[in-house]
Motif scaffolding. Structure first.
Motif, short mmCIF file in Angstrom:
data_model
loop_
_atom_site.label_atom_id
_atom_site.label_comp_id
_atom_site.label_asym_id
_atom_site.label_seq_id
_atom_site.Cartn_x
_atom_site.Cartn_y
_atom_site.Cartn_z
N VAL A 17 -12.61 7.19 -10.65
CA VAL A 17 -11.42 6.34 -10.55
C VAL A 17 -11.80 4.91 -10.94
O VAL A 17 -12.76 4.34 -10.42
CB VAL A 17 -10.83 6.36 -9.13
N ALA A 18 -11.03 4.34 -11.87
CA ALA A 18 -11.31 3.00 -12.38
C ALA A 18 -10.20 2.01 -12.07
O ALA A 18 -10.42 0.80 -12.09
CB ALA A 18 -11.49 3.07 -13.91
N LEU A 19 -9.01 2.55 -11.78
CA LEU A 19 -7.82 1.72 -11.68
C LEU A 19 -6.88 2.31 -10.65
O LEU A 19 -6.76 3.54 -10.54
CB LEU A 19 -7.13 1.68 -13.06
N MET A 20 -6.25 1.43 -9.87
CA MET A 20 -5.25 1.89 -8.92
C MET A 20 -4.02 1.00 -9.06
O MET A 20 -4.07 -0.19 -8.77
CB MET A 20 -5.80 1.83 -7.49
N VAL A 21 -2.94 1.58 -9.59
CA VAL A 21 -1.72 0.81 -9.78
C VAL A 21 -0.69 1.25 -8.74
O VAL A 21 -0.62 2.43 -8.36
CB VAL A 21 -1.16 0.98 -11.21
N PHE A 22 0.10 0.32 -8.29
CA PHE A 22 1.07 0.61 -7.24
C PHE A 22 2.35 1.17 -7.82
O PHE A 22 2.92 0.63 -8.76
CB PHE A 22 1.35 -0.64 -6.41
N THR A 23 2.81 2.25 -7.22
CA THR A 23 4.03 2.91 -7.65
C THR A 23 4.62 3.63 -6.46
O THR A 23 3.91 3.95 -5.50
CB THR A 23 3.74 3.92 -8.78
N SER A 24 5.90 3.92 -6.51
CA SER A 24 6.52 4.63 -5.40
C SER A 24 6.35 6.14 -5.53
O SER A 24 6.60 6.88 -4.60
CB SER A 24 8.02 4.32 -5.33
N GLY A 25 5.95 6.62 -6.73
CA GLY A 25 6.03 8.06 -6.96
C GLY A 25 7.49 8.45 -6.97
O GLY A 25 8.33 7.79 -7.56
N GLU A 32 -2.89 -1.23 2.50
CA GLU A 32 -2.66 0.14 2.04
C GLU A 32 -3.90 0.70 1.34
O GLU A 32 -4.25 1.87 1.54
CB GLU A 32 -1.45 0.18 1.08
N ILE A 33 -4.56 -0.11 0.54
CA ILE A 33 -5.72 0.37 -0.22
C ILE A 33 -7.05 -0.07 0.38
O ILE A 33 -8.11 0.32 -0.11
CB ILE A 33 -5.64 -0.09 -1.69
N GLY A 34 -7.01 -0.90 1.42
CA GLY A 34 -8.25 -1.39 2.01
C GLY A 34 -9.07 -2.22 1.05
O GLY A 34 -10.29 -2.02 0.90
N ALA A 35 -8.44 -3.17 0.37
CA ALA A 35 -9.13 -3.99 -0.63
C ALA A 35 -10.26 -4.79 0.01
O ALA A 35 -10.08 -5.41 1.05
CB ALA A 35 -8.14 -4.92 -1.32
N ARG A 36 -11.43 -4.79 -0.65
CA ARG A 36 -12.57 -5.57 -0.17
C ARG A 36 -12.48 -7.03 -0.61
O ARG A 36 -13.01 -7.92 0.03
CB ARG A 36 -13.88 -4.98 -0.72
N GLY A 37 -11.85 -7.26 -1.76
CA GLY A 37 -11.77 -8.61 -2.28
C GLY A 37 -10.59 -8.78 -3.21
O GLY A 37 -9.97 -7.81 -3.65
N VAL A 38 -10.28 -10.05 -3.51
CA VAL A 38 -9.20 -10.39 -4.43
C VAL A 38 -9.66 -11.56 -5.30
O VAL A 38 -10.25 -12.52 -4.80
CB VAL A 38 -7.90 -10.78 -3.68
N ILE A 39 -9.38 -11.46 -6.59
CA ILE A 39 -9.58 -12.57 -7.51
C ILE A 39 -8.19 -13.13 -7.81
O ILE A 39 -7.35 -12.43 -8.37
CB ILE A 39 -10.29 -12.12 -8.80
N THR A 74 9.23 8.76 -4.08
CA THR A 74 9.91 8.15 -2.93
C THR A 74 8.92 7.30 -2.15
O THR A 74 7.72 7.39 -2.34
CB THR A 74 10.52 9.23 -2.01
N GLY A 75 9.43 6.48 -1.25
CA GLY A 75 8.58 5.76 -0.31
C GLY A 75 8.17 4.38 -0.77
O GLY A 75 8.49 3.94 -1.86
N ARG A 76 7.43 3.68 0.10
CA ARG A 76 6.89 2.39 -0.25
C ARG A 76 5.76 2.56 -1.27
O ARG A 76 5.25 3.66 -1.45
CB ARG A 76 6.38 1.68 1.01
N PRO A 77 5.37 1.49 -1.94
CA PRO A 77 4.35 1.62 -2.99
C PRO A 77 3.05 2.22 -2.47
O PRO A 77 2.62 1.96 -1.35
CB PRO A 77 4.14 0.17 -3.44
N LYS A 78 2.43 3.02 -3.31
CA LYS A 78 1.13 3.61 -3.00
C LYS A 78 0.28 3.53 -4.26
O LYS A 78 0.79 3.36 -5.37
CB LYS A 78 1.25 5.05 -2.51
N GLY A 79 -1.02 3.63 -4.07
CA GLY A 79 -1.94 3.46 -5.18
C GLY A 79 -2.14 4.74 -5.97
O GLY A 79 -2.65 5.73 -5.44
N ALA A 80 -1.74 4.71 -7.23
CA ALA A 80 -1.97 5.85 -8.13
C ALA A 80 -3.35 5.71 -8.74
O ALA A 80 -3.67 4.71 -9.38
CB ALA A 80 -0.91 5.89 -9.22
N MET A 81 -4.21 6.71 -8.50
CA MET A 81 -5.61 6.65 -8.91
C MET A 81 -5.77 7.14 -10.35
O MET A 81 -5.52 8.30 -10.66
CB MET A 81 -6.46 7.49 -7.96
N LEU A 82 -6.18 6.22 -11.22
CA LEU A 82 -6.38 6.52 -12.64
C LEU A 82 -7.85 6.37 -13.00
O LEU A 82 -8.54 5.48 -12.49
CB LEU A 82 -5.52 5.58 -13.49
N THR A 83 -8.32 7.21 -13.89
CA THR A 83 -9.73 7.27 -14.22
C THR A 83 -10.05 6.50 -15.50
O THR A 83 -9.17 6.09 -16.26
CB THR A 83 -10.19 8.72 -14.41
#
Length: 548
Positions: free
Chosen positions: A198-206, A114-121, A208-217
């Motif tokens: 944008v510094a942070l992206m947390v998953f939320t439904s808003g 969904e967010i196209g993550a480049r990496g995971v720790i 409705t819908g499946r989780p999406k990334g809320a862009m926070l600065t």
């Protein structure tokens, strides 16, 4: 500013100025290099160590091609590595994307793509699920793994949960966190970062819908952290306890952000275990912690609790999940601790970086969420007309302040629905009293709250459809005295399975596929699901008894 607490400034002034929180980490390291920042089962990490190790990890990320704006997942339980990773990612302008350690592989596949993550720790015990996604997540290039025990002292001071006793191994095609810190020098070229990036992206439904990334600065995080510190009267000699998951926005504010902003030490625990929490408070003289009400209720039932020394506690910000924060519970807690004040922490949501309200400690109103923090406009609007409503009238809660997010990642339609002219339409029902206190009354949206976790019906339904016996499924929340709500799946079975699958079969299957808080506790089979003429399932009708 009606009912503003005495002794609290009515204007917000940032302790070190308006700059990203990782700059506060750096300044803490310069001003108080040997002061303790975090304590992990007895292991002490100073501000100098935290800043230096975040710089080294940041340098490694740059060497691997991670750039400003890239998304990096953090998939760990509470630990120093989480905090180090959070600030390392942000130091280079990349975006922190927390992944709940309870997520299973199918959930991770959706979120990473969904967010196209480049990496995971990732923590070592969780890393197999990330490694298995290499062929399913095209953007995933970099996997760093870490063993929690790398940050334990030779002799731990608190009881260790099982995951902290895991023998270390480094999976193939991954990088070891500890070796990175050992081998790499500090960050040399510092990325130009704007406070509005944008510094942070947390998953939320808003709504409705499946989780999406809320862009926070960076500013969203700084504002809400600073506001929370100042309105709650955080002192320079306070000591924090972080038990709530750092991957959740509230746990992040309390455990990742506030200790940095206030330059106060924080005791980190991977999970809530009553004896460990009590021992941590006693040993480290914890003065402030954020809990959910069931934690307090659980501690009150620990045998011998009245003989334990919890007198260092002075403030307990608590959240009503499952068990409400009541005057009775607060009084019991006050008696056991020798005077600690306990009250509702705040109202908020991911899209506003939470903490939109606070409780004035000299005017506590149990059952309410308190009053708005600095620079916050909070209104109640009519669900149909959008017109503002007077005190006492129930409607949708809408919010505007410097914590409001930029929108959902690659979801312009969802952004437009939730974010209107700077106002976040929360999808929550509430009212404001005559004296300006907010009361939360329920949810417009169909999100389910299980033990404090947000569960999105569409997400569970999408995962359930992988079962071959399921032709259709709709998910609803049902009341649960302990968990607040539990998930119920209403299923239309495939005809070949009508006589060959049971409710227990479905539940057990789902248990293996989803996080523990999310899988359905109840299953009901039906011949059909109620729907509109356009085919949209009417979940609200599923809460009515079936006539079958």
């Amino acid at each position: 500013m009606k009912n503003w607490p005495t002794g609290v400034s009515k204007e917000l002034t940032y302790r070190l100025g308006k700059k990203p929180l990782h700059e506060y980490v750096r300044e803490n390291a310069r001003q108080t290099p040997n002061k303790i920042a975090y304590i992990f089962y007895g292991k002490e990490v100073t501000w100098q160590e935290l800043d230096d190790q975040a710089d080294r990890l940041a340098q490694f990320l740059v060497s691997q091609g991670i750039q400003k704006g890239d998304r990096m997942g953090l998939y760990m339980q509470n630990c120093p590595q989480y905090v180090i990773s959070h600030y390392a990612v942000q130091k280079i302008g990349a975006i922190v994307c927390p992944l709940n350690p309870m997520y299973k592989e199918a959930e991770l596949e959706y979120l990473i793509n969904e967010i196209g993550a480049r990496g995971v720790i990732a923590a070592q015990e969780l890393s197999p699920m990330i490694i298995n996604l290499r062929d399913k997540a095209p953007t995933l290039e970099l996997i760093i793994t870490t063993n929690y025990a790398d940050y334990l002292p030779p002799t731990p001071t608190l009881p260790l949960p099982s995951e902290l006793k895991l023998e270390k191994s480094i999976p193939e095609q991954t990088y070891d966190f500890q070796k990175i810190i050992s081998d790499y020098e500090s960050l040399t070229n510092h990325e130009q970062i704007d406070i509005d990036d944008v510094a942070l992206m947390v998953f939320t439904s808003g709504t409705t819908g499946r989780p999406k990334g809320a862009m926070l600065t960076y500013e969203n995080a700084l504002f809400k952290t600073a506001a929370s510190v100042h309105v709650n009267g955080v002192r320079g000699d306070d000591r924090w306890l972080a038990v709530m998951p750092l991957c959740h926005i509230a746990g992040m504010v309390m455990g990742v952000n506030i200790p940095v902003y206030s330059n106060t030490p924080c005791v980190l625990l991977t999970r809530f275990e009553p004896e460990t929490v009590i021992s941590a408070i006693e040993q480290y003289q914890v003065s402030v912690w954020h809990s959910i009400a069931p934690m307090n209720a659980g501690l009150l039932n620990v045998p011998g609790i009245k003989e334990r020394n919890l007198s260092s506690l002075r403030k307990n910000l608590a959240t009503s999940f499952g068990t409400p924060v009541t005057a009775e519970l607060a009084e019991q807690w006050k008696q056991v601790t020798g005077g600690c004040q306990m009250y509702e922490a705040a109202y908020g949501l991911s899209e506003t970086h939470t903490c939109d309200t606070f409780m004035p400690p000299d005017r506590v109103k149990f059952g309410s969420c308190g009053i708005p923090v600095y620079e916050t406009d909070l209104r109640i609007v009519d669900l149909d007309t959008g017109e503002g409503l007077p005190p006492g009238k129930h409607g949708e809660i809408v919010i505007k302040n410097p914590g409001v997010f930029k929108g959902y990642w690659n979801r312009p339609d969802a952004t437009k629905e939730t974010l209107r002219e700077g106002w976040v339409y929360t999808g929550d029902i509430g009212h404001i009293s005559e004296d300006g206190f907010l009361y939360f009354n329920g949810r417009v949206k169909e999100m389910i709250k299980c033990s404090g976790y947000s569960v999105f019906p569409e997400d569970v339904e999408a995962l359930m459809m992988d079962h071959p016996a399921i032709a259709q499924v709709a998910v609803i929340g049902v009341p649960d005295e302990v968990r607040g709500e539990s998930v119920k799946a209403v299923i239309v079975p495939n005809k070949d399975y009508v006589e060959n699958v049971t409710e227990d079969d479905i539940i057990e299957w789902a248990k293996q596929k989803m996080a523990a808080y999310k899988y359905p506790r109840y299953v009901e089979f039906r011949e059909s699901l109620p729907a509109t003429s356009a085919g949209k399932v009417l979940r609200r009708l599923l809460k009515e008894p079936s006539n079958q």
